[in-house]
Design a protein around this motif. Structure first.
Motif, PDB file in Angstrom:
ATOM      1  N   VAL A 100     -14.391  69.123  57.283  1.00 31.74           N
ATOM      2  CA  VAL A 100     -15.796  69.507  57.458  1.00 31.74           C
ATOM      3  C   VAL A 100     -16.358  68.880  58.736  1.00 31.74           C
ATOM      4  O   VAL A 100     -17.042  69.541  59.524  1.00 31.74           O
ATOM      5  CB  VAL A 100     -16.607  69.051  56.217  1.00 31.74           C
ATOM      6  CG1 VAL A 100     -18.092  69.132  56.469  1.00 31.74           C
ATOM      7  CG2 VAL A 100     -16.206  69.868  55.005  1.00 31.74           C
ATOM      8  N   GLY A 104     -17.738  70.732  62.191  1.00 28.11           N
ATOM      9  CA  GLY A 104     -19.047  70.426  62.756  1.00 28.11           C
ATOM     10  C   GLY A 104     -18.947  69.984  64.202  1.00 28.11           C
ATOM     11  O   GLY A 104     -19.770  70.372  65.046  1.00 28.11           O
ATOM     12  N   LEU A 181     -31.299  69.119  54.689  1.00 32.25           N
ATOM     13  CA  LEU A 181     -29.892  68.717  54.682  1.00 32.25           C
ATOM     14  C   LEU A 181     -29.720  67.678  53.577  1.00 32.25           C
ATOM     15  O   LEU A 181     -30.240  66.573  53.675  1.00 32.25           O
ATOM     16  CB  LEU A 181     -29.488  68.147  56.040  1.00 32.25           C
ATOM     17  CG  LEU A 181     -29.554  69.122  57.216  1.00 32.25           C
ATOM     18  CD1 LEU A 181     -29.165  68.421  58.506  1.00 32.25           C
ATOM     19  CD2 LEU A 181     -28.653  70.331  56.986  1.00 32.25           C
ATOM     20  N   ALA A 186     -23.979  65.524  56.709  1.00 30.17           N
ATOM     21  CA  ALA A 186     -24.622  66.437  57.656  1.00 30.17           C
ATOM     22  C   ALA A 186     -25.671  65.698  58.489  1.00 30.17           C
ATOM     23  O   ALA A 186     -25.772  65.903  59.696  1.00 30.17           O
ATOM     24  CB  ALA A 186     -25.259  67.600  56.905  1.00 30.17           C
ATOM     25  N   LEU A 190     -25.259  65.253  62.582  1.00 32.82           N
ATOM     26  CA  LEU A 190     -26.322  65.792  63.433  1.00 32.82           C
ATOM     27  C   LEU A 190     -26.707  64.799  64.536  1.00 32.82           C
ATOM     28  O   LEU A 190     -26.810  65.165  65.703  1.00 32.82           O
ATOM     29  CB  LEU A 190     -27.504  66.131  62.520  1.00 32.82           C
ATOM     30  CG  LEU A 190     -28.873  66.533  63.049  1.00 32.82           C
ATOM     31  CD1 LEU A 190     -29.506  67.472  62.049  1.00 32.82           C
ATOM     32  CD2 LEU A 190     -29.784  65.354  63.242  1.00 32.82           C
TER      33      LEU A 190
ATOM     34  N   LEU B 120     -29.101  71.429  65.038  1.00 34.61           N
ATOM     35  CA  LEU B 120     -29.221  72.442  63.977  1.00 34.61           C
ATOM     36  C   LEU B 120     -27.857  73.016  63.627  1.00 34.61           C
ATOM     37  O   LEU B 120     -27.479  73.083  62.450  1.00 34.61           O
ATOM     38  CB  LEU B 120     -30.153  73.567  64.431  1.00 34.61           C
ATOM     39  CG  LEU B 120     -31.638  73.367  64.113  1.00 34.61           C
ATOM     40  CD1 LEU B 120     -32.458  74.510  64.668  1.00 34.61           C
ATOM     41  CD2 LEU B 120     -31.847  73.248  62.604  1.00 34.61           C
ATOM     42  N   VAL B 121     -27.105  73.420  64.665  1.00 33.57           N
ATOM     43  CA  VAL B 121     -25.793  74.040  64.430  1.00 33.57           C
ATOM     44  C   VAL B 121     -24.862  73.057  63.715  1.00 33.57           C
ATOM     45  O   VAL B 121     -24.225  73.402  62.715  1.00 33.57           O
ATOM     46  CB  VAL B 121     -25.171  74.516  65.760  1.00 33.57           C
ATOM     47  CG1 VAL B 121     -23.710  74.884  65.572  1.00 33.57           C
ATOM     48  CG2 VAL B 121     -25.948  75.704  66.309  1.00 33.57           C
ATOM     49  N   THR B 122     -24.814  71.808  64.213  1.00 31.97           N
ATOM     50  CA  THR B 122     -23.913  70.825  63.610  1.00 31.97           C
ATOM     51  C   THR B 122     -24.324  70.501  62.174  1.00 31.97           C
ATOM     52  O   THR B 122     -23.495  70.527  61.258  1.00 31.97           O
ATOM     53  CB  THR B 122     -23.909  69.528  64.435  1.00 31.97           C
ATOM     54  OG1 THR B 122     -23.632  69.858  65.789  1.00 31.97           O
ATOM     55  CG2 THR B 122     -22.865  68.564  63.926  1.00 31.97           C
ATOM     56  N   GLY B 123     -25.609  70.205  61.992  1.00 28.48           N
ATOM     57  CA  GLY B 123     -26.102  69.850  60.661  1.00 28.48           C
ATOM     58  C   GLY B 123     -25.839  70.953  59.660  1.00 28.48           C
ATOM     59  O   GLY B 123     -25.333  70.706  58.562  1.00 28.48           O
ATOM     60  N   LEU B 124     -26.154  72.192  60.054  1.00 28.62           N
ATOM     61  CA  LEU B 124     -25.978  73.320  59.129  1.00 28.62           C
ATOM     62  C   LEU B 124     -24.499  73.607  58.895  1.00 28.62           C
ATOM     63  O   LEU B 124     -24.092  73.894  57.763  1.00 28.62           O
ATOM     64  CB  LEU B 124     -26.707  74.560  59.651  1.00 28.62           C
ATOM     65  CG  LEU B 124     -28.236  74.460  59.592  1.00 28.62           C
ATOM     66  CD1 LEU B 124     -28.896  75.682  60.213  1.00 28.62           C
ATOM     67  CD2 LEU B 124     -28.722  74.297  58.144  1.00 28.62           C
ATOM     68  N   THR B 125     -23.668  73.516  59.943  1.00 29.68           N
ATOM     69  CA  THR B 125     -22.228  73.741  59.776  1.00 29.68           C
ATOM     70  C   THR B 125     -21.650  72.761  58.760  1.00 29.68           C
ATOM     71  O   THR B 125     -20.940  73.147  57.829  1.00 29.68           O
ATOM     72  CB  THR B 125     -21.485  73.573  61.120  1.00 29.68           C
ATOM     73  OG1 THR B 125     -22.051  74.455  62.077  1.00 29.68           O
ATOM     74  CG2 THR B 125     -19.998  73.864  60.969  1.00 29.68           C
ATOM     75  N   VAL B 126     -21.965  71.481  58.948  1.00 27.63           N
ATOM     76  CA  VAL B 126     -21.429  70.457  58.041  1.00 27.63           C
ATOM     77  C   VAL B 126     -21.970  70.661  56.626  1.00 27.63           C
ATOM     78  O   VAL B 126     -21.211  70.671  55.659  1.00 27.63           O
ATOM     79  CB  VAL B 126     -21.760  69.040  58.564  1.00 27.63           C
ATOM     80  CG1 VAL B 126     -21.404  67.989  57.538  1.00 27.63           C
ATOM     81  CG2 VAL B 126     -21.018  68.773  59.869  1.00 27.63           C
ATOM     82  N   GLU B 127     -23.275  70.885  56.520  1.00 24.90           N
ATOM     83  CA  GLU B 127     -23.901  71.030  55.204  1.00 24.90           C
ATOM     84  C   GLU B 127     -23.330  72.238  54.459  1.00 24.90           C
ATOM     85  O   GLU B 127     -22.957  72.143  53.287  1.00 24.90           O
ATOM     86  CB  GLU B 127     -25.421  71.182  55.376  1.00 24.90           C
ATOM     87  CG  GLU B 127     -26.202  71.361  54.087  1.00 24.90           C
ATOM     88  CD  GLU B 127     -26.505  70.047  53.377  1.00 24.90           C
ATOM     89  OE1 GLU B 127     -26.229  68.980  53.948  1.00 24.90           O
ATOM     90  OE2 GLU B 127     -27.010  70.104  52.237  1.00 24.90           O
TER      91      GLU B 127
END
Lengths: 237, 144
Positions: A100, A104, A181, A186, A190, B120-127
């Motif tokens: 994961v 990311g 989140l 996450a 970020l 946004l992209v990273t946070g949402l991808t991981v989540e």
């Protein structure tokens, strides 16, 4: 420095003076932020502004200032070493969720390069300036390495990296207040991916897990970019 | 209890001392950093010394050669006020007066929007991939 008190011509007194100004204003900024809590009062944003006012008001240049405070920046080295502790303490989480995190990191890196290029072009920033903006999402030593590789100016990139860190530490909070989140993974990723050291410092304040993830992601994304940048440049030419 | 070599047993009083003293732990972190810097100088690797030091400390911890209690308080001291160490570097902007104009506004806009996009992209991808993995895990365990 001639404009200042003659006592400050002594390198030691000079160092003590600027270090005291920096640490004092940092502690002040922390108190101010704790008292009022507006996001734009965050110590990461407020302290450089306050110190900058003093530097400009005393007609000192950056060279003057940094010669007295370089030791503070050097402490980023042992601070990087210190990140082994939170990473070690969260090794189970990291071992379980590395796919994961990798996903990311790839998504974030592609977004960083693509959006910087597109926005810079859109606003009419071209050439060396645009190239120097590309690696600013990764932490300083890596970013300067990549900047030189792709034809940017490493010193300009260093300034952009710092501004990115400050901006990221501030807007990360604003984003987290609006985007739900739920996972610490996450939230940490970020900060680590977009705002490197400053973001990681902020993530560490939000929570130990966030800080560990952010620190790990920051280091890995830097390594990944250093390794990938020459390959991408080779493919483009 | 692992059988310990006499050499390791001889270090026990030192280890006990380090666990109790934050100052010694700070010195330990500094020593590992300097070792990392030294290794970088010797080998010519294009990596920051702090990173080598971090790998070194992580290896010491994972291999059981060092207890986390011998370094945690020292490490916390460095991490608590990490933001302070960035402040002097940020002042480099003072020497770039050309950034205090239209071009600076443009650069700031690029940095602001791009950083928000990356976050946004990273946070949402991981989540989302985390939730997807968890859903997959639940589906796999319920079908069994």
């Amino acid at each position: 420095m001639a404009a200042l008190h003659p006592l400050l011509a002594n390198p030691l007194a000079h160092g003590v003076f600027w270090s005291a100004v920096t640490i004092g204003l940092y502690l002040l900024a922390k108190r101010v932020y704790r008292r009022w809590g507006y996001w734009w009062l965050m110590p990461m944003a407020l302290t450089p502004v306050l110190v900058g006012v003093v530097v400009v008001a005393l007609h000192a240049g950056y060279g003057d200032y940094i010669s007295g405070t370089r030791w503070l920046v050097l402490l980023l080295g042992p601070a990087t070493v210190a990140f082994a502790i939170p990473i070690y303490e969260h090794r189970q989480l990291i071992r379980a969720q590395w796919p994961v995190l990798l996903l990311g990191m790839i998504a974030g890196s592609v977004t960083a390069v693509a959006s910087s290029w597109a926005l810079a072009s859109l606003l009419g920033l071209n050439g060396v300036l645009r190239l120097s903006l590309l690696p600013r999402s990764i932490s300083t030593p890596f970013a300067m390495e990549v900047s030189g590789d792709i034809g940017g100016v490493p010193e300009l990139t260093a300034v952009f990296v710092i501004v990115t860190g400050v901006v990221g530490a501030v807007i990360g909070d604003v984003l987290l207040a609006r985007v739900p989140l739920r996972s610490a993974l996450a939230r940490g990723a970020l900060f680590g991916i977009a705002a490197h050291g400053a973001g990681t410092a902020r993530a560490h304040q939000i929570g130990a897990t966030e800080g560990a993830v952010s620190g790990l992601v920051m280091v890995l994304v830097g390594l990944m970019n250093v390794l990938v940048a020459p390959l991408v440049m080779g493919l483009l030419q | 209890m692992k059988p310990q070599s006499p050499l390791l047993r001889a270090t026990v009083p030192a280890r006990r001392l380090i666990r109790r003293s934050r100052l010694l732990q700070i010195a330990l972190v500094l020593a590992i950093w300097l070792l990392g810097e030294g290794l970088v100088r010797l080998s010519g690797l294009p990596l920051p010394g702090g990173l080598i030091g971090m790998a070194l400390l992580l290896w010491l911890l994972l291999s059981g050669r060092l207890s986390v209690f011998s370094a945690r308080r020292g490490a916390d001291w460095f991490l608590a006020d990490l933001l302070l160490f960035f402040v002097p570097a940020a002042l480099a902007v003072v020497d770039h007066r050309e950034f205090f104009g239209l071009i600076g506004v443009k650069i700031l806009l690029v940095i602001l929007l791009s950083t928000a996009a990356v976050m946004l992209v990273t946070g949402l991808t991981v989540e989302l991939s985390l939730r997807w993995r968890q859903a997959l895990g639940r589906a796999a365990s319920s079908s069994r």
